[in-house]
Design a protein around this motif. Sequence first.
Motif, PDB file in Angstrom:
ATOM      1  N   ARG A   1     -28.118   1.434 -19.349  1.00  6.46           N
ATOM      2  CA  ARG A   1     -26.730   0.989 -19.312  1.00  6.46           C
ATOM      3  C   ARG A   1     -26.010   1.474 -20.559  1.00  6.46           C
ATOM      4  NH1 ARG A   1     -29.234  -3.610 -17.326  1.00  6.46           N
ATOM      5  NH2 ARG A   1     -28.764  -3.971 -15.134  1.00  6.46           N
ATOM      6  N   PRO A   2     -24.736   1.618 -20.477  1.00  8.98           N
ATOM      7  CA  PRO A   2     -23.990   2.022 -21.661  1.00  8.98           C
ATOM      8  C   PRO A   2     -23.987   0.908 -22.705  1.00  8.98           C
ATOM      9  CG  PRO A   2     -22.518   1.598 -19.842  1.00  8.98           C
ATOM     10  CD  PRO A   2     -23.887   1.547 -19.288  1.00  8.98           C
ATOM     11  N   ALA A   3     -23.661   1.287 -23.918  1.00  4.33           N
ATOM     12  CA  ALA A   3     -23.736   0.356 -25.034  1.00  4.33           C
ATOM     13  C   ALA A   3     -22.786  -0.804 -24.841  1.00  4.33           C
ATOM     14  CB  ALA A   3     -23.401   1.076 -26.326  1.00  4.33           C
TER      15      ALA A   3
ATOM     16  N   VAL B   1     -24.299   7.772 -22.430  1.00  7.16           N
ATOM     17  CA  VAL B   1     -23.941   8.065 -21.040  1.00  7.16           C
ATOM     18  C   VAL B   1     -22.663   8.892 -21.067  1.00  7.16           C
ATOM     19  CG1 VAL B   1     -25.015   6.068 -19.965  1.00  7.16           C
ATOM     20  CG2 VAL B   1     -22.747   5.865 -20.944  1.00  7.16           C
ATOM     21  N   PRO B   2     -22.430   9.666 -19.995  1.00  9.42           N
ATOM     22  CA  PRO B   2     -21.208  10.469 -19.944  1.00  9.42           C
ATOM     23  C   PRO B   2     -19.965   9.585 -20.035  1.00  9.42           C
ATOM     24  CG  PRO B   2     -22.727  11.047 -18.172  1.00  9.42           C
ATOM     25  CD  PRO B   2     -23.297   9.870 -18.853  1.00  9.42           C
ATOM     26  N   GLU B   3     -18.892  10.195 -20.499  1.00 11.45           N
ATOM     27  CA  GLU B   3     -17.636   9.456 -20.698  1.00 11.45           C
ATOM     28  C   GLU B   3     -17.125   8.802 -19.417  1.00 11.45           C
ATOM     29  OE1 GLU B   3     -15.037   7.851 -23.210  1.00 11.45           O
ATOM     30  OE2 GLU B   3     -16.670   9.196 -23.771  1.00 11.45           O
ATOM     31  N   ALA B   4     -17.331   9.518 -18.303  1.00 12.36           N
ATOM     32  CA  ALA B   4     -16.811   9.011 -17.028  1.00 12.36           C
ATOM     33  C   ALA B   4     -17.503   7.710 -16.643  1.00 12.36           C
ATOM     34  CB  ALA B   4     -17.027  10.056 -15.938  1.00 12.36           C
ATOM     35  N   GLU B   5     -18.833   7.700 -16.853  1.00 10.56           N
ATOM     36  CA  GLU B   5     -19.568   6.506 -16.505  1.00 10.56           C
ATOM     37  C   GLU B   5     -19.164   5.339 -17.397  1.00 10.56           C
ATOM     38  OE1 GLU B   5     -23.838   6.178 -16.042  1.00 10.56           O
ATOM     39  OE2 GLU B   5     -23.790   8.179 -15.134  1.00 10.56           O
ATOM     40  N   LEU B   6     -18.842   5.676 -18.634  1.00 14.28           N
ATOM     41  CA  LEU B   6     -18.440   4.659 -19.587  1.00 14.28           C
ATOM     42  C   LEU B   6     -17.216   3.908 -19.086  1.00 14.28           C
ATOM     43  CD1 LEU B   6     -19.531   3.754 -22.319  1.00 14.28           C
ATOM     44  CD2 LEU B   6     -17.745   5.131 -23.385  1.00 14.28           C
TER      45      LEU B   6
END
Lengths: 507, 484
Positions: free
Chosen positions: A370-372, A451-456
């Motif tokens: 998961r993203p931060a 994670v990629p920016e888009a997913e963020l």
Amino acid sequence: MLLVPGAVGLWLVTGGRALAPATARVAALVAACVGGAVAVWASVTRPDVDRAWIPSLGVRWHLDIDGISAPLVVLTAVIGVLVVVHAWVEQPWLDEAKSTPDGTGRISERGSAATYLGCLLLVVTGALAVFAARDALLFFIAFEVVLVPMWVLIGRYGDPHSAAKRADASARFILYTAVGSTLMLVGILVLVTRTGTAALDELPSAAAGLDIGTQTLAAVLLTLGLAVKVPVFPLHTWLPAAHTTAPTAGSVLLAAVLLKLGTYGLVRLPIASVPDGFARIAPVLAVAGVVGIIWGGLICLVERDLKRLIAFSSVAHMGFVVLGLASGTELGLQAALIGNIAHGIVSALLFVVVGGLKHRWGSVDLDVIRPALREVAPRLGFALVLGLAAALGLPGLAVFWGEFLALVGAWSAAEHTGLLRACVVVAAVGAALAAAYALRVARIVWVGDAVPEAELASARAATPDTRGAELAVLSVLGVATVALGLVPMIVLSVTADAAAALLGGSR
Amino acid sequence: MTLAIDWVLLLPALLPAAAMLLVLLVDAAVPGARRVMAVVAALGLAAGAATAVPGILAADERLTLCTAAPDGRCLWDGGPLPSTLQAGILLATLAVLALVSVRRVGVVDLTLLLASAAGGTAVVASRDLGTWLVTLELATLPVIALVAWRDRRAATHGALTLLTTSLVSFGLLVLGAALWVLGTGDPTLTGESLAAAWAAPERRPVLTLAAVVLVAGLAFKLSAVPFHAWTPPTLTAGPLPVAALLASASKLAAVGALVVVLAPWESVVGANPGPHALVSVLVGLTVASMLVGTVMALRQTEVVRLLAWSTVAQAGWVVLPLTALSAAGRGAAVAYTIVYAVAALVAFAAVRATHGPRVEDHRDLTAYRGILRRDPVAGGTLALALLVLAGLPPGVIGLVAKVVALGPPVAAGLWPVAVVAVIAAVLGIAVYVRWFAVLFGRPDDASAPVRPRRRRASVAVAVVGTAVIVVLSVLPQLLLGPLA
């Protein structure tokens, strides 16, 4: 203090089942606030209620608050209000199918809101009654009062994903605790029938005349019974299941209030009433506590489910409390009392955070990338880090004092010095384990993965930061964590006299 | 031989008997006046219960049927303990009468019910073997007829099982009575004659044997393991109200009879050597009943069968305080039985209100899913009754009853039985919570039974019983005070 939440809780469970959730919430909140306010007032003014209830059994409605119970009463009152407020955040009575694989997003009611809130209030009422009871049998009856409402909370409003898990967890909870409380009942009956009094104030002097065999027997029964509730190491297996499955408010109540019933009972019954008998079994208890610290710490290092992880860290923390109690020193007792309060606050904080995350993500499996959290939801992330820092025993935060004093207390014990010092060394290693697992969680959840920016962006949308009622709950708990860490004297000064009287009066 | 008789003390037993005669007279005069007969029967039971109240509250001795001095013996005790049991038996029978639908009740049912109630009230107060034996059988035999009365094959089978059991039990009781007379030379059940006989070592085996045989005979009526085999088939095969009678009034009468037999032994419990064999037999009964009953109840899905096994388990709890052979133990046993009888009646009434009165209605646990929402009155009363049986608050009186029952053996230092009681209590919680859990949850209309049309009386019994439970939960002293 008991009447208002108890009566409203009962009414919500029985008569008010059809009530609209909004009305029920307001009614419950008012009841919790009134009950909490009266409880706080009562723990300051210390009124003494003493009425005969069942004369033929010698049971009296004897309610009184002293230095040992006052902090716990205040804690319970505050937590009681917070869990009701939390009903605005998480609504376990709604069936949330949106996170199930079929993803229909169907929301239907699976239980009435009034029953849920009523059960919360009843648990709080039962806990307050336990802390205030000054009669061994009344203590036992109040102890049992919390069982059924808590069972309903876990079994009915728990984890919506698995009915089997809910049934298993709730059955385990009620059966384990019933074993414990029935053993405790036999222990109480031994004391009551041999001494002829059920009053907790008179028991210590009356029990002093018993022979050592009877004292030990009573102490073993009482300690064994209460150890299930604490829970002490080999008897803890009900706790992770119950914590994982319960709704957030239920986990908070379990950790912050129900576990305290066990430690409070240990202080009140075996330690105060049969100190000589307790001293005989104290080494066993100390070892069990230390094993719990290590065991809990090791499991936390590998556990994937965040909620289970916090539950096992509870086992570890209660290990410190038990070690403090087993030391038989005034300092150890004080440590246990402050450790109790601190654990109540910190575990409540962590469970609110983790429950919130589970609510948002659908699961709290640490293996899922998961993203931060610090980027997605900074406020929630900060609360998590604060809770973890407190849990690892960072000086300046609440838990530190409980652990530190417990170790010092056990080190300076008069009896079984060698064994207890060995326990202290091992427990210190356990504290290091706590640091390791706390940092592990912080790294995985708070720092997160790249994670990629888009997913963020989508993650931000899926994980809204905390606000409103949840933020209020978190900030109260967070402030309490820091305050207790910086100024532990607010608790210690209240408990000091009572703790000294307890040990002094019995020696 | 002349007897000094205080008729007032005999009223609790005489009134139901009189009501029975009156019912027969009415039937002879105006055949078919069912409603009148039912009212007469109900009034007889209620009046009998009312006349037992002064005995419950009495502080001094209330003995009657006394023979002339010098060695005056009283054959009838109207003290608090028997009076409480009498009131319980009569009110339980009244509740059962309400469960039997008034339209279907016939003169036979009424007569049998009243006869059984009269026998039950007499046996708990009797103090001599003759009265005790006769009235005990008077309490039992009509119930067998009641089980068989409705002409169904399964019911006949159940009645036959019960009849065979009762004959064996009667044989044992007569044997025990004969041994008692042989041992003490005295047909009254008093502590003095027992203590005098116990002093002679050669008489002790006979006395112990007498007590053991009497206890065994009574264990049949209590449905304690290993004399319980008749209970599940009879309760499930017979009509539901009769099952409720067997679980409430019959149980109260059996406990009263047991208390009468065991009371004299208190005079020798402190003697050296004490009555160890008798205590071991009682402990064995308790342990076996609690464990076997609870474990079997865990497996049942048919609710009446579950209640039948739970009655076996509760028989163990009833005998538990008696193992201490103390006055406190007697009081505790009576208190526990009363609480059990009330809860069992509520449970049976709720089952009756959920299903019809017949065995063919699928009385399965699944029928109760979500009943709390579908049918709050029946579901709510049932939930409270189950909690009382499990001994969990808010059924506080159930918990208090367990505390009371556990007290005497702990005081007497009977550790094995206390440990088993802990295990049984937890298993018992599992049994009742299993059912309790079904009450919650989503109503499932497919498995829901059709609500019976005539169920006002059953609902009334359940509600009144629940009211009793609530009052006792708030003020347990009302029950425990007179029995202390």
